[in-house]
Enzyme design. Structure first.
Site, PDB file in Angstrom:
ATOM      1  N   SER A   7       0.803  -1.238   0.000  1.00 10.44           N
ATOM      2  CA  SER A   7       0.000   0.000   0.000  1.00 10.44           C
ATOM      3  C   SER A   7       0.828   1.277   0.000  1.00 10.44           C
ATOM      4  CB  SER A   7      -0.954   0.057   1.215  1.00 10.44           C
ATOM      5  OG  SER A   7      -1.767  -1.062   1.235  1.00 10.44           O
ATOM      6  N   LYS A  59      16.442   2.823   8.148  1.00 11.99           N
ATOM      7  CA  LYS A  59      16.851   1.409   8.265  1.00 11.99           C
ATOM      8  C   LYS A  59      15.936   0.439   7.482  1.00 11.99           C
ATOM      9  CE  LYS A  59      19.814   0.381  11.052  1.00 11.99           C
ATOM     10  NZ  LYS A  59      21.247   0.659  10.863  1.00 11.99           N
ATOM     11  N   GLY A  99     -22.936  -4.716  -8.716  1.00 18.41           N
ATOM     12  CA  GLY A  99     -22.750  -5.703  -7.653  1.00 18.41           C
ATOM     13  C   GLY A  99     -23.278  -7.073  -8.050  1.00 18.41           C
ATOM     14  N   CYS A 121     -25.076  -1.113 -14.111  1.00 12.81           N
ATOM     15  CA  CYS A 121     -25.106  -2.583 -14.158  1.00 12.81           C
ATOM     16  C   CYS A 121     -26.185  -3.114 -13.198  1.00 12.81           C
ATOM     17  CB  CYS A 121     -23.717  -3.150 -13.912  1.00 12.81           C
ATOM     18  SG  CYS A 121     -23.519  -4.757 -14.706  1.00 12.81           S
ATOM     19  N   GLN A 168     -30.329  -2.797 -13.390  1.00  9.45           N
ATOM     20  CA  GLN A 168     -31.245  -3.941 -13.270  1.00  9.45           C
ATOM     21  C   GLN A 168     -32.256  -3.699 -12.148  1.00  9.45           C
ATOM     22  OE1 GLN A 168     -28.578  -7.308 -12.820  1.00  9.45           O
ATOM     23  NE2 GLN A 168     -27.891  -7.219 -14.946  1.00  9.45           N
ATOM     24  N   HIS A 176     -20.504  -0.382 -17.815  1.00 10.25           N
ATOM     25  CA  HIS A 176     -19.770   0.342 -16.763  1.00 10.25           C
ATOM     26  C   HIS A 176     -19.073   1.570 -17.340  1.00 10.25           C
ATOM     27  CE1 HIS A 176     -19.882  -2.747 -13.515  1.00 10.25           C
ATOM     28  NE2 HIS A 176     -20.132  -3.538 -14.542  1.00 10.25           N
ATOM     29  N   GLU A 204     -17.821   3.994 -15.804  1.00  8.78           N
ATOM     30  CA  GLU A 204     -16.729   4.458 -14.936  1.00  8.78           C
ATOM     31  C   GLU A 204     -15.357   3.983 -15.403  1.00  8.78           C
ATOM     32  OE1 GLU A 204     -18.971   2.181 -14.224  1.00  8.78           O
ATOM     33  OE2 GLU A 204     -18.260   0.619 -12.846  1.00  8.78           O
TER      34      GLU A 204
HETATM   35  N1  GLN Z   1     -24.946  -9.314 -10.933  1.00  8.23           N
HETATM   36  C1  GLN Z   1     -25.365  -8.662 -12.141  1.00  8.23           C
HETATM   37  C2  GLN Z   1     -25.107  -9.529 -13.357  1.00  8.23           C
HETATM   38  O1  GLN Z   1     -24.266 -10.393 -13.334  1.00  8.23           O
HETATM   39  C3  GLN Z   1     -24.743  -7.304 -12.297  1.00  8.23           C
HETATM   40  C4  GLN Z   1     -23.258  -7.321 -12.458  1.00  8.23           C
HETATM   41  C5  GLN Z   1     -22.606  -5.992 -12.226  1.00  8.23           C
HETATM   42  O2  GLN Z   1     -23.201  -5.098 -11.592  1.00  8.23           O
HETATM   43  N2  GLN Z   1     -21.389  -5.837 -12.667  1.00  8.23           N
HETATM   44  O3  GLN Z   1     -25.726  -9.341 -14.367  1.00  8.23           O
END
Ligand code: GLN
Length: 538
Positions: free
Chosen positions: A17, A193, A357, A384, A388, A510, A512
């Site tokens: 780190s 050191k 997630g 993502c 959903q 994504h 980002e």
């Molecule tokens: N779990 C969801 C999927 O597999 C979303 C994946 C994510 O957010 N990267 O479709």
């Protein structure tokens, strides 16, 4: 060995780190800004073939490249600093090295021979390091060795560096060793050191550090630099301090002030010039002089960890600078949200992002948050899993499908508004099997998405198994949730919007991952602008 490409190895000592990735990226930035085509590679000494199967508690976010590699989050820093895409070749793990050596062994490529760490594993490491150099695309390749010297699992990498440095010859390769110079408050002193020991450990493996970058909380006085130079066989000008910075984006300039680029270029027998950091410094000025502050809620389930949503947090920094606002990100644990707590947790926010997630934990909180921001006209970006959840929320609360769900969470739901993708149905292995990497998405004209991107065709990166179930498209659209982006080959819905809401966007990909200092992501820029507008009108 004749080569045009120069190689820089970055090793770490004393502790993890210390910010090897940021030092590597900062040096690369300075070299790039002097006209050298530079790339950075990360070698990770763990046995997973890639970090795709690790949860963010282990190594932070999994970063995805255009070519669909699931990689270490340092590659995100490389792209954000250099604005040049990376690929699978930029991240190699011990697992991948062994996998390819074992595959070769099974094919009979070593017939008759005993396969050993030296030379077979080290040769594979050396090949992987040189793939980028041999591509002809780069003048300089910086290879960051994960872990800390002295670790058992790092040994083959250090040995490969020793051999390569020798093979490549003088002026073609150098080693930068990053260490810690701790400050002992009781003694009121900086201590050298641990660095001396770390350089010695490296030397026991036959590798002499050419440059020391010393991470420190206080300025390194000259006599301490002299001492380090004397004990570590490093020239005085090659003792570089890396003092704690208020932002990682200051580090290139801090390294420039210390002359790191000059020492490197001189050792590599390359010309140095004044780096062109104009765009970079413009960004820094805007980042450091915001005209206002906004607060955006980041709803996820790994909020206690800084690194879990690294790319999202950095994208907010880029988009904030672009809008000349400071983006305060308030992390909110999705498990803490329910119909009773949601207003208290979200009503003060200028915008809400629901994070990507996997798995069931915390999803009801995410759905509740989306209902709240939809009903209260708070700008919303769902990424993502966040997208959903927006589809599920709309299906439950507007279409009245109370049991609407994703089959990821409830395989038996009667209303699978988020479904397993067709090509995923036969997949049983977990590693590297999701829908990954950059895919074209066509945008419908006259939509928020098309106006944000100022285009009708975009390329964005994916990492998921589940998708918007098009069987519900007619119903959802009739009820006001428009699908505004599609994959042109499969027709998969990639973007949803609610045109009657001030700013409500869910994306299956994504964004980002593609935001950089030189190129802040348009979706984040527009989202931050919407948050600012919301703040001004509330
Ligand atoms: N779990 C969801 C999927 O597999 C979303 C994946 C994510 O957010 N990267 O479709």
């Amino acid at each position: 060995m004749a080569t045009d490409t120069k190689y820089i190895f970055v090793t770490g000592g004393v502790t993890s780190s210390l910010g090897k990735g940021i030092i590597a990226a900062s040096l690369a930035k300075l070299l790039q800004a002097q006209g050298y085509r530079t790339t950075i590679q990360k070698l990770d000494p763990y046995i997973n073939v890639d970090p795709g199967t690790l949860n963010p508690y282990e190594h932070g976010e999994c970063y995805v490249t255009d070519d669909g590699a699931e990689t270490d989050l340092d590659l995100g820093h490389y792209e954000r600093f250099l604005n040049v895409p990376t690929s699978q070749a930029n991240n190699v793990t011990t697992g991948r090295i062994y996998q390819s050596v074992i595959q070769k062994e099974r094919r009979g490529e070593f017939l008759g021979k005993t396969v050993q760490v030296i030379p077979h594993i080290t040769d594979e490491i050396k090949n992987r390091i040189q793939i980028l150099g041999n591509s002809g695309d780069y003048d300089i390749v910086i290879t960051e060795i994960g872990g800390t010297v002295g670790d058992i699992e790092s040994l083959p990498y250090v040995e490969a560096v020793r051999q390569l440095k020798w093979d490549l010859g003088e002026h073609n390769a150098l080693v930068i060793h990053l260490t810690l110079v701790p400050f002992l408050a009781a003694a009121g002193e900086l201590k050298t050191k641990p660095t001396q020991h770390s350089v010695k450990t490296l030397m026991e493996s036959g590798v002499q550090a050419d440059i020391l970058v010393c991470r420190t909380e206080h300025e390194l006085p000259q006599e301490l630099r002299d001492k380090l130079a004397r004990f570590c066989n490093v020239r005085k000008e090659a003792i570089i301090q890396s003092i704690d910075a208020s932002t990682i984006y200051d580090v290139p300039n801090l390294m420039l002030d210390q002359g790191l680029d000059k020492v490197v270029l001189k050792s590599l027998d390359l010309k140095s010039s004044v780096p062109n950091l104009e765009r970079w410094n413009q960004f820094l000025t805007r980042h450091k002089n915001p005209k206002s502050t906004i607060t955006i809620g980041l709803i996820g389930k790994y909020v206690e960890l800084q690194d879990s949503y690294k790319s999202i947090l950095e994208a907010f920094i880029h988009a904030g600078a672009e809008n000349e606002v400071k983006v305060n990100v308030e992390s909110i644990h999705s498990e803490s949200l329910d119909p009773k707590t949601v207003a208290k947790s979200l009503s003060h926010l200028d915008a809400v992002l629901v994070a990507p997630g996997f798995g069931e934990r915390g999803i009801e909180g995410k759905i509740e948050a989306i209902r709240y921001v939809r009903e209260h006209n708070i700008p919303f970006l769902g990424i993502c899993l966040g997208m959903q959840m927006a589809v599920i929320e709309y299906s439950r609360n507007i279409l009245g499908l109370a049991d609407a769900n994703s089959v990821e969470m409830d395989p038996d739901t009667k209303n699978p508004v988020i479904n397993l993708m067709e090509e995923q149905k036969a997949v049983t292995e977990k590693g590297g099997t999701m829908r990954l990497g950059a895919w074209v998405c066509k945008l419908e004209q006259n939509t928020l998405a098309a106006s944000i991107y100022n285009s009708t065709s975009i390329l964005e990166r994916h990492r998921h198994r589940f998708e918007y179930n098009s069987d519900y498209k007619t119903q959802l659209e009739a009820a006001g949730m428009q699908s505004t982006g599609f994959n042109p080959e499969t027709n998969l819905v990639e973007i949803v919007e609610i045109p009657t809401h001030p700013w409500f966007v869910g994306v299956q990909y994504h964004p980002e991952y593609k935001s950089t200092v030189a190129n802040p992501h348009p979706l984040f820029v527009a989202f931050v602008a919407a948050a600012l507008k919301h703040k001004q009108t509330k």
